[in-house]
Scaffold this motif. Structure first.
Motif, PDB file in Angstrom:
ATOM      1  N   CYS A 143      29.452 -64.742  14.402  1.00  6.68           N
ATOM      2  CA  CYS A 143      28.109 -64.180  14.230  1.00  6.68           C
ATOM      3  C   CYS A 143      27.991 -63.410  12.914  1.00  6.68           C
ATOM      4  O   CYS A 143      26.926 -63.395  12.284  1.00  6.68           O
ATOM      5  CB  CYS A 143      27.763 -63.279  15.407  1.00  6.68           C
ATOM      6  N   ALA A 144      29.085 -62.754  12.498  1.00  2.00           N
ATOM      7  CA  ALA A 144      29.062 -62.067  11.211  1.00  2.00           C
ATOM      8  C   ALA A 144      28.882 -63.060  10.075  1.00  2.00           C
ATOM      9  O   ALA A 144      28.107 -62.828   9.138  1.00  2.00           O
ATOM     10  CB  ALA A 144      30.349 -61.261  11.025  1.00  2.00           C
ATOM     11  N   LEU A 145      29.587 -64.190  10.142  1.00  2.00           N
ATOM     12  CA  LEU A 145      29.479 -65.196   9.083  1.00  2.00           C
ATOM     13  C   LEU A 145      28.104 -65.851   9.073  1.00  2.00           C
ATOM     14  O   LEU A 145      27.500 -66.042   7.999  1.00  2.00           O
ATOM     15  CB  LEU A 145      30.557 -66.267   9.274  1.00  2.00           C
ATOM     16  N   ILE A 146      27.605 -66.205  10.243  1.00  4.64           N
ATOM     17  CA  ILE A 146      26.368 -66.982  10.312  1.00  4.64           C
ATOM     18  C   ILE A 146      25.135 -66.103  10.133  1.00  4.64           C
ATOM     19  O   ILE A 146      24.193 -66.483   9.413  1.00  4.64           O
ATOM     20  CB  ILE A 146      26.279 -67.743  11.660  1.00  4.64           C
ATOM     21  N   PHE A 147      25.116 -64.926  10.735  1.00  9.11           N
ATOM     22  CA  PHE A 147      23.904 -64.097  10.727  1.00  9.11           C
ATOM     23  C   PHE A 147      24.008 -62.878   9.805  1.00  9.11           C
ATOM     24  O   PHE A 147      23.086 -62.606   9.032  1.00  9.11           O
ATOM     25  CB  PHE A 147      23.572 -63.643  12.151  1.00  9.11           C
ATOM     26  N   ALA A 148      25.111 -62.145   9.890  1.00  9.99           N
ATOM     27  CA  ALA A 148      25.204 -60.907   9.113  1.00  9.99           C
ATOM     28  C   ALA A 148      25.358 -61.179   7.625  1.00  9.99           C
ATOM     29  O   ALA A 148      24.786 -60.462   6.798  1.00  9.99           O
ATOM     30  CB  ALA A 148      26.375 -60.061   9.616  1.00  9.99           C
ATOM     31  N   ARG A 149      26.126 -62.199   7.261  1.00  5.63           N
ATOM     32  CA  ARG A 149      26.363 -62.444   5.834  1.00  5.63           C
ATOM     33  C   ARG A 149      25.082 -62.630   5.033  1.00  5.63           C
ATOM     34  O   ARG A 149      24.841 -61.919   4.056  1.00  5.63           O
ATOM     35  CB  ARG A 149      27.286 -63.660   5.650  1.00  5.63           C
ATOM     36  N   PRO A 150      24.194 -63.570   5.398  1.00  6.12           N
ATOM     37  CA  PRO A 150      22.969 -63.711   4.598  1.00  6.12           C
ATOM     38  C   PRO A 150      22.048 -62.507   4.722  1.00  6.12           C
ATOM     39  O   PRO A 150      21.354 -62.149   3.765  1.00  6.12           O
ATOM     40  CB  PRO A 150      22.320 -64.983   5.157  1.00  6.12           C
ATOM     41  N   ALA A 151      22.039 -61.853   5.907  1.00  7.08           N
ATOM     42  CA  ALA A 151      21.179 -60.686   6.082  1.00  7.08           C
ATOM     43  C   ALA A 151      21.634 -59.531   5.205  1.00  7.08           C
ATOM     44  O   ALA A 151      20.820 -58.862   4.552  1.00  7.08           O
ATOM     45  CB  ALA A 151      21.170 -60.267   7.549  1.00  7.08           C
ATOM     46  N   LEU A 152      22.944 -59.287   5.161  1.00  3.58           N
ATOM     47  CA  LEU A 152      23.463 -58.208   4.328  1.00  3.58           C
ATOM     48  C   LEU A 152      23.194 -58.483   2.858  1.00  3.58           C
ATOM     49  O   LEU A 152      22.916 -57.564   2.077  1.00  3.58           O
ATOM     50  CB  LEU A 152      24.962 -58.035   4.552  1.00  3.58           C
ATOM     51  N   ARG A 153      23.256 -59.737   2.468  1.00  2.00           N
ATOM     52  CA  ARG A 153      22.990 -60.078   1.069  1.00  2.00           C
ATOM     53  C   ARG A 153      21.566 -59.696   0.682  1.00  2.00           C
ATOM     54  O   ARG A 153      21.330 -59.156  -0.399  1.00  2.00           O
ATOM     55  CB  ARG A 153      23.229 -61.575   0.856  1.00  2.00           C
ATOM     56  N   VAL A 154      20.613 -59.963   1.548  1.00  2.00           N
ATOM     57  CA  VAL A 154      19.223 -59.590   1.263  1.00  2.00           C
ATOM     58  C   VAL A 154      19.069 -58.077   1.267  1.00  2.00           C
ATOM     59  O   VAL A 154      18.410 -57.499   0.390  1.00  2.00           O
ATOM     60  CB  VAL A 154      18.272 -60.240   2.285  1.00  2.00           C
ATOM     61  N   LEU A 155      19.660 -57.400   2.249  1.00  2.00           N
ATOM     62  CA  LEU A 155      19.580 -55.947   2.305  1.00  2.00           C
ATOM     63  C   LEU A 155      20.197 -55.317   1.061  1.00  2.00           C
ATOM     64  O   LEU A 155      19.773 -54.247   0.613  1.00  2.00           O
ATOM     65  CB  LEU A 155      20.283 -55.429   3.559  1.00  2.00           C
ATOM     66  N   ALA A 156      21.202 -55.976   0.490  1.00  6.31           N
ATOM     67  CA  ALA A 156      21.871 -55.466  -0.707  1.00  6.31           C
ATOM     68  C   ALA A 156      21.088 -55.733  -1.980  1.00  6.31           C
ATOM     69  O   ALA A 156      21.430 -55.199  -3.034  1.00  6.31           O
ATOM     70  CB  ALA A 156      23.263 -56.085  -0.825  1.00  6.31           C
ATOM     71  N   GLY A 157      20.050 -56.564  -1.904  1.00  7.99           N
ATOM     72  CA  GLY A 157      19.251 -56.873  -3.085  1.00  7.99           C
ATOM     73  C   GLY A 157      19.427 -58.271  -3.614  1.00  7.99           C
ATOM     74  O   GLY A 157      18.906 -58.606  -4.682  1.00  7.99           O
ATOM     75  N   GLY A 158      20.177 -59.112  -2.898  1.00  2.45           N
ATOM     76  CA  GLY A 158      20.390 -60.480  -3.343  1.00  2.45           C
ATOM     77  C   GLY A 158      19.436 -61.462  -2.691  1.00  2.45           C
ATOM     78  O   GLY A 158      18.626 -61.105  -1.834  1.00  2.45           O
ATOM     79  N   SER A 159      19.547 -62.698  -3.094  1.00  2.00           N
ATOM     80  CA  SER A 159      18.719 -63.755  -2.516  1.00  2.00           C
ATOM     81  C   SER A 159      19.394 -64.309  -1.265  1.00  2.00           C
ATOM     82  O   SER A 159      20.608 -64.206  -1.093  1.00  2.00           O
ATOM     83  CB  SER A 159      18.506 -64.879  -3.531  1.00  2.00           C
ATOM     84  N   TRP A 160      18.600 -64.883  -0.395  1.00  3.33           N
ATOM     85  CA  TRP A 160      19.123 -65.519   0.814  1.00  3.33           C
ATOM     86  C   TRP A 160      19.847 -66.798   0.410  1.00  3.33           C
ATOM     87  O   TRP A 160      19.324 -67.606  -0.362  1.00  3.33           O
ATOM     88  CB  TRP A 160      17.981 -65.827   1.767  1.00  3.33           C
ATOM     89  N   THR A 161      21.048 -66.992   0.898  1.00  2.47           N
ATOM     90  CA  THR A 161      21.801 -68.202   0.560  1.00  2.47           C
ATOM     91  C   THR A 161      22.363 -68.851   1.814  1.00  2.47           C
ATOM     92  O   THR A 161      22.631 -68.183   2.813  1.00  2.47           O
ATOM     93  CB  THR A 161      22.972 -67.885  -0.391  1.00  2.47           C
ATOM     94  N   GLU A 162      22.527 -70.157   1.752  1.00  2.00           N
ATOM     95  CA  GLU A 162      23.138 -70.923   2.833  1.00  2.00           C
ATOM     96  C   GLU A 162      24.555 -71.307   2.415  1.00  2.00           C
ATOM     97  O   GLU A 162      24.806 -71.607   1.242  1.00  2.00           O
ATOM     98  CB  GLU A 162      22.332 -72.202   3.102  1.00  2.00           C
ATOM     99  N   PRO A 163      25.497 -71.318   3.337  1.00  2.00           N
ATOM    100  CA  PRO A 163      26.854 -71.724   2.977  1.00  2.00           C
ATOM    101  C   PRO A 163      26.907 -73.215   2.634  1.00  2.00           C
ATOM    102  O   PRO A 163      26.144 -74.012   3.175  1.00  2.00           O
ATOM    103  CB  PRO A 163      27.669 -71.410   4.235  1.00  2.00           C
ATOM    104  N   GLN A 164      27.798 -73.558   1.730  1.00  2.00           N
ATOM    105  CA  GLN A 164      27.982 -74.955   1.342  1.00  2.00           C
ATOM    106  C   GLN A 164      28.741 -75.692   2.444  1.00  2.00           C
ATOM    107  O   GLN A 164      29.762 -75.217   2.939  1.00  2.00           O
ATOM    108  CB  GLN A 164      28.777 -75.046   0.042  1.00  2.00           C
TER     109      GLN A 164
END
Length: 693
Positions: free
Chosen positions: A597-618
């Protein structure tokens, strides 16, 4: 903004009552800079202004001392009402070194030119200075007003005549005006002084008084901060955050020989802007709300909701590019100059005006050469050649370079075989980047290559998001720290070290919130502290709706709680909410489910909260080295790794087998519909390295 000092060298350790400088751009401040003496400060200011002008920027430079004296002083001193005549008068007579200056002697000499006693007072030396009284009450009959109009309107402002004692500003004026006079001489028409001149040049110098926003300075100053450092930073930030029209109106004041203080008639506005939050406003209380019911929320729907509702929660700071790697850009970056900045040679060889015809070509070789950093100062005659090295600017009269290996050369001539087209082996000005071009966009995480790109384009500092602070919390009475004694009814806390390492790998700041027992009062206290110290909290355990799911129960009381029943295996429940405006992600307590759940949900969410763009894993389509029949309804993530070009999965799908995470190198994602997978069928493989920050 510059907080100027009238005293001598203050030593290498940052101190109060010293020289502090701070720059701000678009409301983003650099770190305040301590400059130990006026000589170093003047060099720094000149270099800073020159760099900004060369980059095509406009600078509003504020100095915290009076630009003029009460009416009548200039006429009596210089024979002219021109305030710049006073500046030049002081520049010719002030003697200043890091360990000594003549300000008290000079003030005494000025007093001797006036009738009576004064106007200057405040001898800060042990020995008496002729004509300079120690106390203001000892003055009389000098015939000048005590304050400028600006000091009369600015409550609490001290008169320019006082040279020493608490609050004295007179020494700053005497020691500051010569520096301003030299800046005028240095920058000429590129610099204007407000309000004596219209601020329509690249550099506008203005008089400031940080005490205009004293309430905001006091209210916002961090514990342990030096006041002088904080107030120049806050004033720089405040003025740079003003809408252009407001700043323009603030600068629209009548010109007087006394000068004026910027913002004197807009104190309330400045206080409001200074007190406004520097960080983004909090997330909406219903940001996690999703239509709830008996159905399970598909993974893609949950991800889409997060993507639509979240935004940055971090502040912005301005850093030298050398310190900006791994940070997210807070705004687009434009090239400060072209790259290359001028046409130059791509190889070592000989330059001339092309093209060259077919056959043997001979050209006279002129003396000298062009090298990188040492351009040839003259033009090259038509039909002649010059020695040129890689990276050297093409001299006037050169547009083509022939490789030295293709040339036979003597001291006076070169010969080579043509043809050679015009422009061969030469780089054009700006062929990589042109000045003003957007070279990097906001929300981008800066890589080492990006630092090189910015450096080549003349960028020295960049506005980036502050590093996201992620609190990591485990909940449950059954947990023990790894290595501590534990009985059969207790388990070791695997989630906290695992998730903390993951957060650190994603280049965020980890705030260890420890273990919370199954006690709501204690959990509430931990959340209170976490909300104060963190930008986001990542907890594990207590995320469902059972009797001991205290995290869910507490979040529900905030009015922001959302329990997402996600159609995912492993995982299912995600508890989300805001605690004191800080987002909280409640992950499952099972370590495998927590990691997935951290990899699938928290990772992209934290990136946006940190100021980055939403990204999908390759992900990749690879043949399966397993067979499986999957039911409809849930997205499944299987621990997997690649062997001989095929994907195999861990022997057990049970989420209690944490060792499978170490065995695996990635995940196989099986989509929501029912499906049967046979050996060799293509499956979606997501390597762990794709879950980058």
């Amino acid at each position: 903004m510059v907080d100027w000092s009238g005293g001598n060298d203050r030593g290498p350790t940052p101190k109060k009552d010293a020289i502090w400088v701070c720059a701000a751009r678009d409301g983003v401040t650099d770190a305040p800079i301590y400059l130990r003496n006026r000589q170093l400060a003047e060099e720094w200011i000149k270099a800073f202004l020159a760099e900004e002008v060369d980059a095509g920027h406009r600078v509003l430079a504020g100095f915290d001392f009076a630009f003029g004296y009460p009416v009548g002083f200039g006429k009596a001193l210089t024979g002219s009402d021109d305030p710049f005549a006073v500046w030049d008068w002081f520049a010719q007579r002030v003697k200043d070194a890091p360990d000594t200056n003549n300000r008290f002697d000079l003030a005494g000499e000025i007093n001797a030119m006036f009738p009576g006693i004064g106007p200057f007072w405040g001898n800060g030396r042990k020995q008496d200075v002729p004509h300079l009284p120690r106390k203001g009450n000892d003055r009389s009959g000098h015939g000048l007003p005590e304050k400028r109009v600006a000091e009369q309107e600015a409550k609490g402002a001290f008169p320019v005549w006082q040279l020493a004692g608490a609050g004295a500003v007179g020494s700053q004026v005497i020691m500051g005006l010569p520096m301003l006079a030299r800046l005028r001489a240095e920058f000429g028409r590129a610099l204007r002084v407000w309000p004596f001149e219209a601020p329509d040049a690249p550099i506008a110098i203005v008089e400031i008084w940080p005490s205009l926003i004293a309430k905001a300075v006091t209210a916002t100053m961090p514990e342990g901060q030096i006041k002088d450092a904080h107030q120049v930073a806050l004033l720089a930030q405040t003025l740079s955050r003003l809408p252009p029209a407001r700043l323009e109106a603030m600068l629209d004041v009548p010109c007087t020989t006394e000068g004026s203080i910027l913002g004197l008639d807009q104190v309330r506005l400045l206080e409001e802007v200074a007190m406004a939050p520097a960080t983004p406003p909090p997330l909406k209380n219903d940001c996690f709300a999703m239509p709830q019911g008996a159905h399970w929320t598909p993974v893609d729907e949950a991800l889409a909701h997060l993507r639509a509702q979240l935004r940055p929660v971090t502040g912005v700071e301005n850093l030298p590019i050398a310190l900006a790697a791994g940070r997210f850009l807070a705004q687009d970056v434009q090239a400060a100059r072209a790259h290359p900045p001028a046409p130059n040679a791509a190889v070592d060889g000989y330059g001339f005006a092309g093209p060259a015809e077919a056959g043997v070509q001979r050209m006279p070789l002129i003396p000298g050469r062009a090298a990188a950093g040492a351009p040839y100062p003259a033009s090259v005659p038509q039909g002649s050649a010059i020695r040129i090295l890689t990276g050297a600017n093409l001299p006037v009269g050169v547009d083509t370079v022939i490789l030295q290996e293709d040339v036979t050369a003597t001291p006076s001539e070169i010969a080579f075989h043509g043809p050679l087209k015009k422009g061969a082996n030469a780089r054009k000005e700006g062929e990589d980047m042109v000045a003003g071009q957007t070279i990097l966009t906001s929300e981008r995480r800066l890589s080492p290559a990006d630092l090189g790109t910015m450096a080549a384009a003349g960028i020295g500092r960049v506005a980036v998001r502050q590093r996201l602070r992620v609190g990591v919390l485990s909940t449950g009475d059954e947990l023990r720290d790894p290595g501590a004694p534990a009985d059969a009814g207790q388990i070791y806390d695997a989630n906290r070290p695992m998730l903390s390492a993951l957060i650190k790998h994603w280049d965020y700041t980890v705030v260890d919130l420890g273990r919370a027992p199954d006690d709501r009062a204690k959990l509430r206290a931990i959340l209170d502290k976490g909300a104060a110290d963190c930008d986001v909290i990542l907890s594990s355990g207590g995320a469902s709706a059972g009797d001991e799911d205290h995290m869910s129960a507490l979040l529900e009381g905030t009015g922001s709680f959302a329990l997402w029943r996600i159609a995912v295996k492993p995982g299912r429940p995600l508890a989300l909410g805001l605690w004191n405006n800080t987002p909280v992600f409640g992950l499952p307590g099972n370590p495998v489910a927590a990691m997935v759940c951290a990899l699938i949900f928290a990772r992209p969410a934290l990136r946006v909260l940190a100021g980055g763009s939403w990204t999908e894993p390759q992900s990749y389509q690879l043949p399966a080295a397993f067979s499986k029949s999957k039911k409809a309804g849930r997205r499944e993530y299987l621990r997997a790794r690649i062997t001989d070009g095929k994907v195999e999965i861990f022997t057990s799908e049970g989420s209690g087998r944490i060792s499978g995470l170490s065995w695996a190198t990635g995940l196989v994602a099986l989509d929501d519909p029912a499906q049967t997978i046979a050996l060799g069928d293509p499956v979606t493989y997501i390597p762990f390295y794709s879950f980058e920050p």
